[in-house]
Design a protein around this motif. Structure first.
Motif, PDB file in Angstrom:
ATOM      1  N   HIS A 166      18.744   9.216   8.815  1.00  0.00           N
ATOM      2  CA  HIS A 166      18.667   8.531  10.111  1.00  0.00           C
ATOM      3  C   HIS A 166      19.125   7.070  10.040  1.00  0.00           C
ATOM      4  CE1 HIS A 166      16.787  11.825  12.212  1.00  0.00           C
ATOM      5  NE2 HIS A 166      15.776  11.883  11.353  1.00  0.00           N
ATOM      6  N   LYS A 167      19.497   6.614   8.844  1.00  0.00           N
ATOM      7  CA  LYS A 167      19.919   5.213   8.644  1.00  0.00           C
ATOM      8  C   LYS A 167      18.797   4.240   9.030  1.00  0.00           C
ATOM      9  CE  LYS A 167      23.819   7.080   7.624  1.00  0.00           C
ATOM     10  NZ  LYS A 167      24.097   7.393   6.196  1.00  0.00           N
ATOM     11  N   LEU A 168      17.554   4.655   8.830  1.00  0.00           N
ATOM     12  CA  LEU A 168      16.409   3.817   9.152  1.00  0.00           C
ATOM     13  C   LEU A 168      16.259   2.708   8.114  1.00  0.00           C
ATOM     14  CD1 LEU A 168      13.980   3.636  11.146  1.00  0.00           C
ATOM     15  CD2 LEU A 168      12.659   4.920   9.446  1.00  0.00           C
ATOM     16  N   GLU A 169      15.876   1.531   8.575  1.00  0.00           N
ATOM     17  CA  GLU A 169      15.614   0.409   7.670  1.00  0.00           C
ATOM     18  C   GLU A 169      14.259   0.633   6.997  1.00  0.00           C
ATOM     19  OE1 GLU A 169      17.021  -2.494   6.762  1.00  0.00           O
ATOM     20  OE2 GLU A 169      18.910  -2.284   7.835  1.00  0.00           O
ATOM     21  N   THR A 170      14.273   0.949   5.709  1.00  0.00           N
ATOM     22  CA  THR A 170      13.033   1.257   5.003  1.00  0.00           C
ATOM     23  C   THR A 170      12.911   0.409   3.736  1.00  0.00           C
ATOM     24  OG1 THR A 170      14.095   3.050   3.742  1.00  0.00           O
ATOM     25  CG2 THR A 170      13.012   3.643   5.816  1.00  0.00           C
ATOM     26  N   ARG A 171      11.662   0.175   3.339  1.00  0.00           N
ATOM     27  CA  ARG A 171      11.344  -0.527   2.091  1.00  0.00           C
ATOM     28  C   ARG A 171      10.184   0.212   1.426  1.00  0.00           C
ATOM     29  NH1 ARG A 171      15.349  -2.030   3.921  1.00  0.00           N
ATOM     30  NH2 ARG A 171      16.008  -4.154   4.482  1.00  0.00           N
ATOM     31  N   ILE A 172      10.213   0.281   0.089  1.00  0.00           N
ATOM     32  CA  ILE A 172       9.171   0.980  -0.666  1.00  0.00           C
ATOM     33  C   ILE A 172       8.640   0.058  -1.756  1.00  0.00           C
ATOM     34  CG2 ILE A 172       8.619   2.946  -2.151  1.00  0.00           C
ATOM     35  CD1 ILE A 172      10.989   4.440  -0.834  1.00  0.00           C
ATOM     36  N   ILE A 173       7.344  -0.212  -1.712  1.00  0.00           N
ATOM     37  CA  ILE A 173       6.722  -1.009  -2.757  1.00  0.00           C
ATOM     38  C   ILE A 173       5.842  -0.113  -3.616  1.00  0.00           C
ATOM     39  CG2 ILE A 173       4.804  -1.670  -1.237  1.00  0.00           C
ATOM     40  CD1 ILE A 173       4.586  -4.248  -2.846  1.00  0.00           C
ATOM     41  N   ARG A 174       5.940  -0.274  -4.934  1.00  0.00           N
ATOM     42  CA  ARG A 174       5.042   0.418  -5.864  1.00  0.00           C
ATOM     43  C   ARG A 174       4.036  -0.617  -6.374  1.00  0.00           C
ATOM     44  NH1 ARG A 174       9.530   4.094  -9.110  1.00  0.00           N
ATOM     45  NH2 ARG A 174       9.796   5.637  -7.438  1.00  0.00           N
ATOM     46  N   ILE A 175       2.794  -0.452  -5.926  1.00  0.00           N
ATOM     47  CA  ILE A 175       1.752  -1.439  -6.181  1.00  0.00           C
ATOM     48  C   ILE A 175       1.003  -1.097  -7.472  1.00  0.00           C
ATOM     49  CG2 ILE A 175      -0.411  -2.413  -5.308  1.00  0.00           C
ATOM     50  CD1 ILE A 175       0.645  -1.771  -2.479  1.00  0.00           C
ATOM     51  N   PHE A 176       0.904  -2.065  -8.359  1.00  0.00           N
ATOM     52  CA  PHE A 176       0.087  -1.919  -9.564  1.00  0.00           C
ATOM     53  C   PHE A 176      -1.293  -2.531  -9.294  1.00  0.00           C
ATOM     54  CE2 PHE A 176       4.094  -0.772 -11.130  1.00  0.00           C
ATOM     55  CZ  PHE A 176       3.964  -0.208 -12.393  1.00  0.00           C
ATOM     56  N   ASN A 177      -2.217  -2.311 -10.218  1.00  0.00           N
ATOM     57  CA  ASN A 177      -3.612  -2.733 -10.035  1.00  0.00           C
ATOM     58  C   ASN A 177      -3.708  -4.129  -9.416  1.00  0.00           C
ATOM     59  OD1 ASN A 177      -3.537  -0.773 -12.449  1.00  0.00           O
ATOM     60  ND2 ASN A 177      -5.684  -0.769 -11.856  1.00  0.00           N
ATOM     61  N   THR A 178      -4.388  -4.206  -8.294  1.00  0.00           N
ATOM     62  CA  THR A 178      -4.535  -5.461  -7.558  1.00  0.00           C
ATOM     63  C   THR A 178      -6.015  -5.712  -7.297  1.00  0.00           C
ATOM     64  OG1 THR A 178      -2.392  -5.101  -6.511  1.00  0.00           O
ATOM     65  CG2 THR A 178      -3.844  -6.699  -5.480  1.00  0.00           C
ATOM     66  N   TYR A 179      -6.397  -6.967  -7.267  1.00  0.00           N
ATOM     67  CA  TYR A 179      -7.801  -7.307  -7.084  1.00  0.00           C
ATOM     68  C   TYR A 179      -7.927  -8.584  -6.265  1.00  0.00           C
ATOM     69  CZ  TYR A 179      -7.160 -11.027 -10.524  1.00  0.00           C
ATOM     70  OH  TYR A 179      -6.728 -12.154 -11.176  1.00  0.00           O
ATOM     71  N   GLY A 180      -9.140  -8.837  -5.788  1.00  0.00           N
ATOM     72  CA  GLY A 180      -9.412 -10.050  -5.031  1.00  0.00           C
ATOM     73  C   GLY A 180     -10.519  -9.829  -4.027  1.00  0.00           C
TER      74      GLY A 180
END
Length: 330
Positions: A166-180
């Motif tokens: 579909h030519k959609l504007e997409t972004r993919i983030i691969r999140i590692f262990n996060t805290y706060g």
């Protein structure tokens, strides 16, 4: 002139609420959406009533309707801690599949750019170290963790399908262990589990022999990486995490030192398919986004510990963490 509008799903969760804060700060009109199955309104109470924020109590596995224009969609609706996805496995799979499909359809209709939150768990128990985005992973699709791992792997696949077809504007983030701040104290993840045990005067529980590793990224650093990736022109997955690796045994000792408690460390059997190593290769993030983590672990842990200490005793002594062993062995 009206403000650009952004939809953030999972808005009442740990990461989603911090993203709402960031986009409000950047001058966007923020629409938060959450079904509150794991999120808490406490996390966004400070935003309620502000003129540039609205909240929709909605399950994204159902049809999603938003009136008016959308500039961006950030899809962070998913159980993310072991105790959650082991207790509600089908809901976890559905939000990764149906929820992502619904939001991709919304993005297509609104001509909005969408960023989806994937995870280091797509690498499973990795045979490559550190993990690069080109590594396909070592995942057991029918193991107890498979419901989360495969939900995220499908999320990536359907997102790329919408991008290419579909030519959609997409972004993919691969999140590692996060805290706060705003993490749930007893959600089965190692950092809040250790701090919670220390605050309750319990011994710290290490699963396995403690030689397995994790790499912890402070939430403000992660949010900065998400923001930069969203505004970039790169459509393929990008690791965001802190590559400062530490063993679980060493981390337990850090927590004991931080809290000034006298507990000892006890060892129990490692849950099935628990990853032995976890460290992101962040070369892409450094080169494409000019991003690297700024908050060191000692600084971030102090802030997080002070947050947990401020919680009332009812939250401190919730027994949710005790369910982890029950579900993780299935």
């Amino acid at each position: 002139m009206s403000k650009e509008r952004v939809l953030i799903t999972g808005a009442a969760g740990f990461l989603g609420s911090h993203l709402c804060d960031r986009f409000m700060k950047e001058g966007y009109y923020v629409i938060g959406m959450d079904n509150l199955i794991t999120g808490s309104m406490d996390n966004i109470a400070h935003l309620m009533g502000q003129e540039d924020f609205e909240f929709h109590h909605h399950d994204v596995t159902k049809y999603v309707h938003i009136s008016g224009d959308l500039k961006y969609i950030l899809h962070f609706a998913s159980p993310a801690s072991p105790i959650d996805y082991l207790k509600i496995p089908i809901q976890t799979l559905k939000v990764g599949a149906h929820g992502t499909h619904n939001l991709l359809g919304l993005a297509k209709d609104k001509k909005a750019r969408i960023l989806v939150a994937s995870t280091s768990e797509v690498y499973g128990d990795p045979l490559v170290h550190p993990q690069t985005e080109e590594y396909y992973g070592n995942v057991n699709p029918i193991g107890p963790r498979g419901v989360y791992d495969e939900a995220k792997r499908f999320m990536e696949s359907i997102t790329m399908a919408y991008h290419t077809y579909h030519k959609l504007e997409t972004r993919i983030i691969r999140i590692f262990n996060t805290y706060g701040p705003r993490m749930r104290l007893n959600d089965g993840r190692v950092l809040p589990a250790f701090i919670g045990q220390a605050l309750r005067g319990e011994d710290l529980t290490v699963f396995g022999d403690g030689s397995q590793t994790r790499s912890f990224c402070y939430v403000d650093d992660l949010v900065e990486g998400i923001y930069r990736l969203l505004l970039s022109d790169y459509a393929y997955p990008v690791n965001i995490g802190n590559p400062d690796e530490i063993t679980i045994s060493e981390f337990a000792e850090e927590i004991i030192k931080l809290t000034g408690t006298a507990q000892k460390v006890i060892y129990k059997d490692l849950p099935k398919d628990d990853p032995k190593q976890r460290k992101p290769d962040t070369t892409k993030a450094q080169e494409l986004l000019k991003w690297s983590p700024k908050v060191n672990r000692a600084e971030g842990l102090k802030i997080t510990y002070d947050y947990f200490k401020s919680l009332d005793r009812e939250k401190l002594f919730q027994t949710e963490h005790k369910d982890f062993e029950k579900y993780s062995k299935k």
